[in-house]
Design a protein around this motif. Structure first.
Motif, PDB file in Angstrom:
ATOM      1  N   THR A 299       0.794  -1.224   0.000  1.00  0.00           N
ATOM      2  CA  THR A 299       0.000   0.000   0.000  1.00  0.00           C
ATOM      3  C   THR A 299       0.827   1.275   0.000  1.00  0.00           C
ATOM      4  O   THR A 299       0.396   2.302  -0.541  1.00  0.00           O
ATOM      5  N   SER A 441      -2.662   0.459  -3.658  1.00  0.00           N
ATOM      6  CA  SER A 441      -3.389   0.539  -2.387  1.00  0.00           C
ATOM      7  C   SER A 441      -4.776  -0.078  -2.474  1.00  0.00           C
ATOM      8  O   SER A 441      -5.244  -0.704  -1.538  1.00  0.00           O
ATOM      9  N   TYR A 457      -3.622  -6.392   2.906  1.00  0.00           N
ATOM     10  CA  TYR A 457      -3.057  -5.052   2.742  1.00  0.00           C
ATOM     11  C   TYR A 457      -1.935  -4.904   3.768  1.00  0.00           C
ATOM     12  O   TYR A 457      -2.141  -5.150   4.956  1.00  0.00           O
TER      13      TYR A 457
END
Length: 492
Positions: A299, A441, A457
C-alpha cells in the motif's frame, strides 16, 4: 446548446520525492483537443460527453486533455500553461451554455494549493453567471469553498476502486444539461467530517453506505450526493473527509442531509479505519494460507498515490525467507528495463533493482536474473474504461535465489499495478503462484479479487504513511480524527 469540455487531472502527494513537470504529462497523457478520441486514461469520459451531446443535436468544443501519474507538486509554470490553454480555447468558443471539466480535485502546484478552485474561478469569471459549470472529481479530492462556489455542480466517483468513472460522467452531463434547460436549481451544502482516513467501498459498511447514497439520489429533492474522502497525503488547508449534497432548490434540506450523512460516516470511523499488518506478519499469514494465490498489496509504494513504486522492502523479505511461487510488481526502474532489453530475452544479466528514490524506496537489491520476456509500448487496463501507458515491460526471475520461482515485473514508466494482465501479458501464470505482490493501495482490487483466495493489505515503509495521526502536515492545521479524538464538527 453548446458544450465546452476539457480534462486536467493529477493527484498531488506533498511528500512524494517525484516532481511533476511537463514531461510527466507528456509521458502519461497530453492532448490538445482530441483526448476524446483516445482509449487511454480519462479520454472515454470526454468521448461519452461528445456522444451524448451529438445524440441530442448539440455542439461540442473540446480543449486540453492533460493527465499525469500522481506525484509531487506540479510545476507552477506547467499548471499556468494548461490553465491559459483552457481559458484561451474557452474564450474563442464563447458563448457556451455548459462547461464540463474532468478534474481530480487534489492537484497542488508549487505556487497554488487549490488548482481546481483556481481554475474554476477563472472559468466562471470568463463565462459569467449564466453558463452552467459542471466538474467530475475523484473521490479523493480536497474539496475547497472556491470549487463549490464557482461550479454549479460537482460530482465525485462513489466507488474505490473507481469503477464508476463513466457512470458519474454521464450523470454529470445529464444533470448539467437539466440545469442549463432550467429544469433543476442546484443548491449545495458541505459537511466537514474532520477526519483523515481511507475508505474501501468494496468492504462493509462502506459498500452499503454507497448504495444508500445512490438510493437518496433517486428521491425527488436530492440531485447529487458526493462523499469526498480527501487525500491524506495532500498538504492543503482544504483536506479532510467531507459530504457534499445538492438539492433542487432546498438549501436547508441540503444542509440537513449533508450533516446527517457526515455524522453517519463519523460513527463508522473505528470500523472503517485501515488496520494493516507489517511485512513479516503478512508474509507468514500468506504462506500459511490453505488456499492460494494470496494477493498482498504494498500500500505504501503506490504510484497512484504519488509513490515511486521502486521500494524493495517486501522483495528483500521474500528473498531472505526463500519464499517460492511469487509474482511481484510492478517495479519502476527504467535503468533495469534498459539493461534487460540490451541483454535480450533468455539472457542472464546482473541488476541493481529498485531502491533508487531515497529512503522511501529502501536499498537496491543486487540480483542475477534471467530475462524471461519483454513487451514494448504496453498499456494496462485501468478502472476508468481506458488503458494506462507503461512503456516497456520486463519479466525477470532471479537465478541466484533459492528457490528460484520468484517472478519480478519491471516497468519503464512509473505505474501502479491495476490488472492481472500486466503479469499475464508477459507469460506469467498467476494460477501457479502462492503470492501475488502488487504495488497498489486499492485500484488493483477489481482485477485481482476474482483470482485471489485472500487479499492482505500491508503496512510497509514507503511514501504513503497510513499512520494518519502522524503525517507531518504544515498547511493542513484543522483538528482532525485520529490525531484528535473529538475534533469539532464544522458545517458550511
Amino acid at each position: 446548446m453548446k458544450y465546452f469540455i476539457a480534462l486536467l487531472l493529477t493527484e498531488t502527494n506533498s511528500f512524494s520525492p517525484i516532481p511533476t513537470g511537463m514531461d510527466e504529462f507528456r509521458q502519461f497523457g497530453l492532448w490538445h483537443g482530441n483526448a476524446s478520441s483516445r482509449d487511454k486514461l480519462f479520454g472515454p469520459v470526454l468521448a461519452g460527453w461528445r456522444r451524448m451531446a451529438a445524440a441530442a443535436g448539440h455542439e461540442v468544443v473540446e480543449s486540453l486533455g492533460a493527465v499525469a501519474q500522481p506525484g509531487g507538486p506540479v510545476d507552477m509554470a506547467v499548471y499556468e500553461a494548461f490553465k491559459q490553454e483552457i481559458l484561451s480555447d474557452l474564450e474563442q468558443a464563447l458563448p457556451v451554455d455548459v462547461v464540463l471539466l474532468q478534474l481530480h480535485g487534489a492537484m497542488l502546484a508549487t505556487g497554488c494549493d487549490d488548482c481546481e478552485g483556481d481554475l474554476l474561478k477563472a472559468v466562471r469569471q470568463l463565462v459569467g453567471p449564466d453558463t452552467v459549470i459542471g466538474a467530475e472529481l475523484d473521490l479523493h479530492c480536497l474539496l475547497s469553498p472556491e470549487m463549490v462556489d464557482c461550479a454549479d455542480l460537482l460530482i465525485t466517483y462513489k466507488e474505490y476502486p473507481h469503477t464508476d468513472v463513466m457512470d458519474c460522467g454521464e450523470r454529470l452531463f445529464h444533470l448539467s444539461t437539466a440545469i442549463a434547460e432550467g429544469r433543476l436549481q442546484p443548491l449545495g451544502s458541505v459537511f466537514d467530517c474532520r477526519m483523515i482516513s481511507t475508505w474501501k467501498t468494496t468492504e462493509q459498511p462502506m459498500g452499503s453506505f454507497v448504495e444508500k447514497l445512490r438510493g437518496l439520489e433517486e428521491t425527488e429533492e436530492i440531485i447529487s450526493i458526493s462523499f469526498c474522502h480527501g487525500f491524506p497525503w495532500g498538504d492543503s488547508e482544504h483536506n479532510g473527509a467531507k459530504v457534499l449534497v445538492y438539492t433542487n432548490g432546498n438549501e436547508a434540506y441540503a444542509t440537513q442531509a449533508a450533516a446527517e450523512l457526515g455524522k453517519e460516516i463519523w460513527s463508522m470511523r473505528h470500523e472503517t479505519h485501515p488496520q494493516y499488518p507489517g511485512i513479516n506478519e503478512a508474509l507468514t499469514r500468506a504462506c500459511a494460507a490453505e488456499r492460494h494465490p494470496v494477493v498482498i498489496a504494498d500500500t505504501a509504494d503506490n504510484a497512484g498515490g504519488g509513490a515511486p513504486t521502486d521500494a524493495t522492502f517486501i522483495l528483500e523479505q521474500v528473498l531472505s525467507r526463500n519464499i517460492s511461487q511469487v509474482a511481484s510488481g510492478v517495479y519502476w526502474d527504467s535503468e533495469s528495463v534498459a539493461r534487460c532489453k540490451n541483454a535480450g530475452s533468455g539472457v542472464i544479466t546482473d541488476l541493481q533493482l529498485g531502491g533508487k528514490n531515497g529512503e522511501v524506496s529502501g536499498n537496491p537489491v543486487q540480483l542475477t536474473v534471467r530475462v524471461r520476456s519483454i513487451l514494448e509500448h504496453y498499456s494496462q487496463p485501468d478502472t476508468g474504461g481506458g488503458r494506462q501507458p507503461v512503456g516497456s515491460l520486463v519479466w525477470v526471475t532471479p537465478v541466484d535465489a533459492s528457490p528460484a520461482n520468484v517472478n519480478i515485473v519491471i516497468s519503464e514508466a512509473r505505474c501502479q499495478t491495476l490488472h492481472p494482465e500486466i503479469f499475464t501479458a508477459l507469460g506469467i501464470n498467476l494460477e501457479e503462484m502462492k503470492l501475488i505482490i502488487v504495488k497498489s493501495s486499492q485500484h488493483f482490487y477489481t482485477g485481482f479479487a476474482p483470482l485471489a483466495a485472500e487479499i492482505l493489505y500491508v503496512a510497509s515503509p514507503g511514501t504513503l504513511n497510513f499512520d494518519f495521526a502522524s503525517i507531518p502536515y504544515r498547511r493542513f492545521t484543522r483538528p482532525y480524527w485520529p490525531r484528535h479524538e473529538l475534533p469539532q464538527y464544522k458545517e458550511s
